[in-house]
Motif scaffolding. Sequence first.
Motif, PDB file in Angstrom:
ATOM      1  N   UNK A 165      -4.805  -6.621 -10.926  1.00 49.88           N
ATOM      2  CA  UNK A 165      -6.271  -7.169 -11.054  1.00 49.88           C
ATOM      3  C   UNK A 165      -7.117  -6.042 -10.603  1.00 49.88           C
ATOM      4  N   UNK A 166      -6.908  -5.114  -9.768  1.00 48.06           N
ATOM      5  CA  UNK A 166      -7.737  -3.971  -9.261  1.00 48.06           C
ATOM      6  C   UNK A 166      -7.556  -2.879 -10.336  1.00 48.06           C
ATOM      7  N   UNK A 167      -6.378  -2.709 -10.972  1.00 49.39           N
ATOM      8  CA  UNK A 167      -6.583  -1.688 -11.877  1.00 49.39           C
ATOM      9  C   UNK A 167      -7.032  -2.028 -13.273  1.00 49.39           C
ATOM     10  N   UNK A 168      -6.851  -3.223 -13.527  1.00 47.75           N
ATOM     11  CA  UNK A 168      -7.460  -3.433 -15.099  1.00 47.75           C
ATOM     12  C   UNK A 168      -8.539  -4.593 -15.273  1.00 47.75           C
ATOM     13  N   UNK A 169      -8.791  -5.088 -14.075  1.00 40.18           N
ATOM     14  CA  UNK A 169      -9.987  -6.151 -14.057  1.00 40.18           C
ATOM     15  C   UNK A 169     -11.226  -5.530 -13.191  1.00 40.18           C
ATOM     16  N   UNK A 170     -10.838  -5.489 -11.878  1.00 38.04           N
ATOM     17  CA  UNK A 170     -11.760  -5.087 -10.945  1.00 38.04           C
ATOM     18  C   UNK A 170     -12.513  -3.779 -11.084  1.00 38.04           C
ATOM     19  N   UNK A 171     -11.522  -2.676 -11.469  1.00 36.92           N
ATOM     20  CA  UNK A 171     -11.917  -1.256 -11.340  1.00 36.92           C
ATOM     21  C   UNK A 171     -11.638  -0.782 -12.796  1.00 36.92           C
ATOM     22  N   UNK A 172     -11.493  -1.654 -13.752  1.00 35.31           N
ATOM     23  CA  UNK A 172     -11.179  -1.323 -14.895  1.00 35.31           C
ATOM     24  C   UNK A 172     -12.055  -0.151 -15.574  1.00 35.31           C
ATOM     25  N   UNK A 173     -11.235   0.917 -16.036  1.00 33.28           N
ATOM     26  CA  UNK A 173     -12.132   2.286 -16.423  1.00 33.28           C
ATOM     27  C   UNK A 173     -12.350   3.280 -15.238  1.00 33.28           C
ATOM     28  N   UNK A 174     -12.175   2.672 -14.016  1.00 34.70           N
ATOM     29  CA  UNK A 174     -12.527   3.603 -12.854  1.00 34.70           C
ATOM     30  C   UNK A 174     -11.012   4.042 -12.087  1.00 34.70           C
ATOM     31  N   UNK A 175     -10.581   4.970 -12.616  1.00 35.25           N
ATOM     32  CA  UNK A 175      -9.309   5.263 -12.135  1.00 35.25           C
ATOM     33  C   UNK A 175      -9.461   5.930 -10.478  1.00 35.25           C
ATOM     34  N   UNK A 176     -10.620   6.368 -10.267  1.00 33.94           N
ATOM     35  CA  UNK A 176     -10.862   7.055  -8.707  1.00 33.94           C
ATOM     36  C   UNK A 176     -10.938   5.822  -8.062  1.00 33.94           C
ATOM     37  N   UNK A 177     -11.536   4.697  -8.299  1.00 30.55           N
ATOM     38  CA  UNK A 177     -11.715   3.532  -7.425  1.00 30.55           C
ATOM     39  C   UNK A 177     -10.371   2.812  -7.197  1.00 30.55           C
ATOM     40  N   UNK A 178      -9.631   2.818  -8.507  1.00 31.07           N
ATOM     41  CA  UNK A 178      -8.194   2.267  -8.126  1.00 31.07           C
ATOM     42  C   UNK A 178      -7.354   3.106  -7.280  1.00 31.07           C
ATOM     43  N   UNK A 179      -7.434   4.760  -7.550  1.00 38.24           N
ATOM     44  CA  UNK A 179      -6.752   5.073  -6.569  1.00 38.24           C
ATOM     45  C   UNK A 179      -6.880   4.961  -4.788  1.00 38.24           C
ATOM     46  N   UNK A 180      -8.193   4.816  -4.639  1.00 36.29           N
ATOM     47  CA  UNK A 180      -8.642   4.812  -3.250  1.00 36.29           C
ATOM     48  C   UNK A 180      -8.115   3.209  -2.891  1.00 36.29           C
ATOM     49  N   UNK A 181      -8.352   2.414  -3.810  1.00 35.62           N
ATOM     50  CA  UNK A 181      -7.847   0.974  -3.391  1.00 35.62           C
ATOM     51  C   UNK A 181      -6.370   0.880  -3.135  1.00 35.62           C
ATOM     52  N   UNK A 182      -5.555   1.755  -4.185  1.00 37.11           N
ATOM     53  CA  UNK A 182      -3.908   1.862  -3.711  1.00 37.11           C
ATOM     54  C   UNK A 182      -3.752   2.251  -2.454  1.00 37.11           C
ATOM     55  N   UNK A 183      -4.527   3.198  -1.889  1.00 42.54           N
ATOM     56  CA  UNK A 183      -4.190   3.814  -0.727  1.00 42.54           C
ATOM     57  C   UNK A 183      -4.613   2.984   0.528  1.00 42.54           C
ATOM     58  N   UNK A 184      -5.672   2.540   0.388  1.00 41.94           N
ATOM     59  CA  UNK A 184      -6.459   1.784   1.581  1.00 41.94           C
ATOM     60  C   UNK A 184      -6.356   0.370   1.410  1.00 41.94           C
ATOM     61  N   UNK A 185      -6.571  -0.206   0.154  1.00 45.03           N
ATOM     62  CA  UNK A 185      -6.521  -1.572  -0.155  1.00 45.03           C
ATOM     63  C   UNK A 185      -5.365  -2.190   0.024  1.00 45.03           C
ATOM     64  N   UNK A 186      -4.532  -1.608  -0.881  1.00 50.92           N
ATOM     65  CA  UNK A 186      -2.786  -2.222  -0.831  1.00 50.92           C
ATOM     66  C   UNK A 186      -2.268  -2.241   0.333  1.00 50.92           C
ATOM     67  N   UNK A 187      -2.411  -0.804   1.151  1.00 53.82           N
ATOM     68  CA  UNK A 187      -1.608  -0.736   2.375  1.00 53.82           C
ATOM     69  C   UNK A 187      -2.175  -1.200   3.466  1.00 53.82           C
ATOM     70  N   UNK A 188      -3.699  -1.529   3.377  1.00 54.04           N
ATOM     71  CA  UNK A 188      -4.359  -2.201   4.335  1.00 54.04           C
ATOM     72  C   UNK A 188      -3.766  -3.714   4.346  1.00 54.04           C
ATOM     73  N   UNK A 189      -3.739  -4.248   3.215  1.00 56.72           N
ATOM     74  CA  UNK A 189      -2.997  -5.677   3.107  1.00 56.72           C
ATOM     75  C   UNK A 189      -1.843  -5.747   3.705  1.00 56.72           C
ATOM     76  N   UNK A 190      -0.723  -4.593   3.376  1.00 56.15           N
ATOM     77  CA  UNK A 190       0.553  -4.483   3.996  1.00 56.15           C
ATOM     78  C   UNK A 190       0.408  -4.604   5.533  1.00 56.15           C
ATOM     79  N   UNK A 191      -0.244  -4.045   6.052  1.00 59.40           N
ATOM     80  CA  UNK A 191      -0.358  -3.652   7.615  1.00 59.40           C
ATOM     81  C   UNK A 191      -0.916  -4.961   8.050  1.00 59.40           C
ATOM     82  N   UNK A 192      -1.899  -5.500   7.531  1.00 56.78           N
ATOM     83  CA  UNK A 192      -2.353  -6.806   7.962  1.00 56.78           C
ATOM     84  C   UNK A 192      -1.315  -7.869   7.977  1.00 56.78           C
ATOM     85  N   UNK A 193      -0.584  -8.022   6.824  1.00 52.69           N
ATOM     86  CA  UNK A 193       0.447  -8.969   6.812  1.00 52.69           C
ATOM     87  C   UNK A 193       1.640  -8.876   7.855  1.00 52.69           C
ATOM     88  N   UNK A 194       1.883  -7.575   8.135  1.00 51.40           N
ATOM     89  CA  UNK A 194       2.912  -7.431   8.908  1.00 51.40           C
ATOM     90  C   UNK A 194       2.349  -7.811  10.414  1.00 51.40           C
TER      91      UNK A 194
END
Length: 211
Positions: A165-194
Amino acid sequence: MKLLFDFFPILLFFGVFKLAEINQQASLAIATKFLGGLVMGGTIKPDQAPIMIATVVAIVATTLQLVYLKLRGRKIDAMLWVSFLIITIFGSMTIYFHDDAFIKWKPTIIYWVFALVMCVAQFGFGKNLMRQAMEAQIKLPEPVWKNVGLSWMVFFFVLGVINLLAAFVIFKGNTSAWVSFKLFGINGLLFVFIIVQTLMLSKYIEAEEQA
């Protein structure tokens, strides 16, 4: 140190992409010189260079992880082999087709492979991988371990969907935003879940001890 080692390719991918993005003309020159002969058509556009260079660095970093563990005589986790294969395959496709869609699929494929392996192990072979990983630190009854394993399966599946959803819907066409989300957003969700799961298990153990 273990956490830093595991995140080594991700951190490098992020850092190199951002640096190449800032210096786009220089990154284009580097990508054209070293990757021009590997891409379909032989022509790389300026906005494609950062993700291609970052992808190469991520592949090299993951390879170095395997080499390091081999040289130290340490056992290589099966999931690291899976990550290596996926980043190599999807990264190579990103470079050859100079299309960032492939590398954007990579996290989702990894998370779904994790979920599938855990599901097959637990329900097909009666092996709870989360129990094997955590049992030395925490003692829980079998029904709770089953729920822990199931929660991780669901979480990894949902995390894969979130990445798409982040790559192809929310940040569609904005690779830079997806790269940032990949590091901070996804890993942030992982840490919160743990953290949430750890707190829930701690409360469960505390309640059992008081009962």
